[in-house]
Design a protein around this motif. Structure first.
Motif, mmCIF file in Angstrom:
data_model
loop_
_atom_site.group_PDB
_atom_site.id
_atom_site.type_symbol
_atom_site.label_atom_id
_atom_site.label_comp_id
_atom_site.label_asym_id
_atom_site.label_seq_id
_atom_site.Cartn_x
_atom_site.Cartn_y
_atom_site.Cartn_z
ATOM 1 N N ARG A 211 0.807 -1.228 0.000
ATOM 2 C CA ARG A 211 0.000 0.000 0.000
ATOM 3 C C ARG A 211 0.841 1.279 0.000
ATOM 4 O O ARG A 211 0.420 2.324 0.488
ATOM 5 N N SER A 212 2.059 1.191 -0.542
ATOM 6 C CA SER A 212 2.910 2.372 -0.648
ATOM 7 C C SER A 212 3.210 2.652 -2.114
ATOM 8 O O SER A 212 3.432 1.716 -2.901
ATOM 9 N N HIS A 213 3.205 3.910 -2.472
ATOM 10 C CA HIS A 213 3.437 4.325 -3.852
ATOM 11 C C HIS A 213 4.636 5.259 -3.928
ATOM 12 O O HIS A 213 5.138 5.727 -2.907
ATOM 13 N N TRP A 214 5.049 5.557 -5.139
ATOM 14 C CA TRP A 214 6.246 6.365 -5.347
ATOM 15 C C TRP A 214 6.019 7.823 -4.960
ATOM 16 O O TRP A 214 6.860 8.461 -4.350
ATOM 17 N N THR A 215 4.870 8.371 -5.339
ATOM 18 C CA THR A 215 4.581 9.778 -5.043
ATOM 19 C C THR A 215 3.137 9.939 -4.617
ATOM 20 O O THR A 215 2.334 9.002 -4.747
ATOM 21 N N ASP A 216 2.800 11.105 -4.125
ATOM 22 C CA ASP A 216 1.467 11.318 -3.560
ATOM 23 C C ASP A 216 0.396 11.511 -4.615
ATOM 24 O O ASP A 216 -0.668 10.915 -4.559
ATOM 25 N N SER A 217 0.687 12.372 -5.594
ATOM 26 C CA SER A 217 -0.298 12.671 -6.631
ATOM 27 C C SER A 217 0.397 13.256 -7.840
ATOM 28 O O SER A 217 1.481 13.849 -7.721
ATOM 29 N N VAL A 218 -0.211 13.120 -8.991
ATOM 30 C CA VAL A 218 0.394 13.704 -10.185
ATOM 31 C C VAL A 218 0.171 15.208 -10.219
ATOM 32 O O VAL A 218 0.895 15.926 -10.914
ATOM 33 N N ALA A 219 -0.801 15.704 -9.465
ATOM 34 C CA ALA A 219 -1.019 17.153 -9.405
ATOM 35 C C ALA A 219 0.163 17.843 -8.744
ATOM 36 O O ALA A 219 0.639 18.884 -9.216
ATOM 37 N N SER A 220 0.652 17.290 -7.632
ATOM 38 C CA SER A 220 1.803 17.908 -6.970
ATOM 39 C C SER A 220 3.052 17.770 -7.823
ATOM 40 O O SER A 220 3.895 18.671 -7.861
ATOM 41 N N ALA A 255 3.585 14.330 -15.813
ATOM 42 C CA ALA A 255 2.598 13.950 -14.806
ATOM 43 C C ALA A 255 1.688 12.834 -15.321
ATOM 44 O O ALA A 255 1.365 11.889 -14.581
ATOM 45 N N VAL A 256 1.306 12.909 -16.583
ATOM 46 C CA VAL A 256 0.467 11.862 -17.180
ATOM 47 C C VAL A 256 1.202 10.532 -17.211
ATOM 48 O O VAL A 256 0.627 9.470 -16.924
ATOM 49 N N ARG A 257 2.498 10.548 -17.540
ATOM 50 C CA ARG A 257 3.283 9.314 -17.540
ATOM 51 C C ARG A 257 3.319 8.692 -16.154
ATOM 52 O O ARG A 257 3.214 7.470 -15.998
ATOM 53 N N LYS A 420 -9.871 8.782 -12.614
ATOM 54 C CA LYS A 420 -10.926 8.183 -13.432
ATOM 55 C C LYS A 420 -10.405 7.480 -14.688
ATOM 56 O O LYS A 420 -11.179 6.833 -15.390
ATOM 57 N N GLY A 421 -9.129 7.665 -14.982
ATOM 58 C CA GLY A 421 -8.597 7.069 -16.209
ATOM 59 C C GLY A 421 -9.013 7.819 -17.465
ATOM 60 O O GLY A 421 -8.960 7.272 -18.571
ATOM 61 N N THR A 422 -9.417 9.075 -17.324
ATOM 62 C CA THR A 422 -9.805 9.895 -18.470
ATOM 63 C C THR A 422 -8.623 10.028 -19.429
ATOM 64 O O THR A 422 -7.480 10.196 -19.004
ATOM 65 N N ALA A 423 -8.897 9.949 -20.723
ATOM 66 C CA ALA A 423 -7.842 10.104 -21.717
ATOM 67 C C ALA A 423 -7.209 11.490 -21.575
ATOM 68 O O ALA A 423 -7.923 12.479 -21.384
#
Length: 440
Positions: A211-220, A255-257, A420-423
């Motif tokens: 349950r650990s990820h590389w970063t918090d969010s793509v927005a930041s 960020a998308v990548r 949401k997985g939006t394109a």
């Protein structure tokens, strides 16, 4: 929302370096009425005065004990702070109060992404600080920081608090569990580019703790990358260019990548879940402007001490954030309010704030004073040098009247991609529509 280096042999050299910093991000309350001399009389004759200060995020004044110190020095003054965690909510409420003329505090915080709107569109709603004494302070601040709060006709509408030079904060214990390097110098080399950072992220994802990820969010992630460019949403002429600027596209694509590679914990910044994640180990790295250090300490608590560290930011230096303190017109305690913000933004207080909270100074004397600061919470990281180097190398950013409005729409669109997985193309179209609706 907040260090000169030991290599600076003199304060003068530190000043020169600080001037290069400027408002990276430039570079995270109010009232006032210079015409009402009687407003200061109550303090002058020993009467009790309560000053209200309305802020957003974590300025750190309360946490660093500065209000208590001010009260000790001025027993007749009581400072009461109100705070809104989300700057967008704060700004919306401030606009309502400015329009209605009521509910304003003696001191209002202004985020750097809003300062152009204040100087160009709302200058009639804030006090000119020059006649109150600010005219003598100009040489004490980084030139671009001062200039951004100055109107075309020379009025000074705010005193600079911090700037937001950027670095990378990381959980060394989590990286170690995933078999990755933990030494800050080694990591700085390994993620010297954003491609390198994403590559390490994929390695982390393969062996990360549960349950650990590389970063918090793509927005930041986007916000920090975007802070590495001089021109982002506007060009120097004031033209809106976000939709044609390759720098914005590059930040968006990176960020998308990260989203498509599954490197994000998908946490909305400033949300309760995001706050709780600091202590829970939900992410291993966080692209962090200097002011984020205080936020991390507040959310991760004592249990996080020694687990966090700080390294150089991928892709070079940048700036995210930084703020001002301003006095809206019509207040009852203008002179006392000005005395407070002058004290809060002075060398000694800005240096203390960085040492305790991580808010990097805009005051040149404070910048020189904090060059050798280390932080035991962040594993003894030389934060004075790391953020000082970043501040020196950061571009002087072009600010527009709707910088934060544009940024909000783009980060909202990235949230669609992430959550949401939006394109990406569809989400970008939503961002453009949102910008049109927000600014006309």
């Amino acid at each position: 929302m907040p260090n000169a280096r030991a290599a600076w042999p003199t304060i003068r050299r530190g000043y020169a370096r600080a001037a290069a910093i400027v408002l990276a991000g430039a570079l995270l309350a109010a009232c006032g009425s210079s015409s009402s001399d009687s407003s200061a009389d109550s303090a002058a004759d020993g009467g009790k005065v309560t000053l209200t200060i309305d802020l957003f995020g974590t300025f750190g004044y309360k946490e660093a004990g500065l209000y208590d110190e001010y009260h000790r020095l001025h027993p007749n003054i009581t400072v009461k702070e109100s705070n809104t965690e989300n700057e967008a909510d704060y700004w919306k409420a401030l606009q309502t109060r400015l329009a209605g003329g009521g509910g304003l505090a003696d001191v209002q915080g202004i985020e750097v992404g809003r300062i152009a709107a204040v100087t160009q569109q709302q200058s009639d709603k804030f006090e000119d600080l020059g006649p109150l004494g600010a005219s003598s302070l100009k040489s004490q601040f980084a030139p671009a920081k001062w200039a951004a709060a100055t109107t075309a006709d020379g009025r000074t509408l705010g005193l600079g608090t911090d700037v937001g030079p950027e670095a990378m904060c990381y959980r060394s214990d989590l990286l170690k569990q995933a078999g990755l390097p933990t030494d800050r110098e080694e990591l700085s080399k390994a993620w010297s580019t954003w491609d390198g950072y994403l590559s390490l992220g994929r390695q982390y994802a393969a062996k990360a703790p549960a349950r650990s990820h590389w970063t918090d969010s793509v927005a930041s992630l986007y916000a920090v990358i975007n802070g590495q460019y001089k021109e982002r949403y506007y060009d120097a002429s004031g033209k809106l260019i976000y939709d044609t600027n390759p720098a914005v596209k590059s930040a968006w694509d990176t960020a998308v990548r990260a989203a498509h590679d599954g490197l994000s914990a998908k946490l909305s910044e400033w949300s309760p879940a995001w706050n709780q994640a600091f202590a829970g180990g939900a992410f291993a790295t966080l692209a962090c402007p200097a002011w984020m250090l205080g936020y991390i300490k507040g959310q991760a608590g004592d249990a996080g001490k020694g687990k966090w560290d700080v390294a150089t930011l991928p892709g070079g230096a940048g700036n995210w954030g930084g703020s001002y303190l301003a006095l809206p017109k019509g207040g009852k305690h203008t002179k006392e309010a000005y005395a407070l913000i002058q004290w809060l933004t002075a060398k000694e207080q800005q240096a203390a704030l960085f040492t305790k909270q991580g808010s990097f100074p805009s005051n040149l004397g404070a910048i020189a004073a904090v060059q050798d600061v280390t932080d035991p919470y962040f594993s003894g990281a030389p934060i004075g040098k790391i953020f000082g180097d970043a501040a020196e190398k950061s571009p002087v950013q072009v600010l527009g009247v709707h910088d934060n409005d544009v940024n909000t729409q783009i980060t909202n669109a990235l949230g669609e991609v992430e959550q949401k997985g939006t394109a990406p193309d569809t989400a970008w179209g939503h961002a453009e529509k949102g910008v049109r609706n927000a600014i006309g």
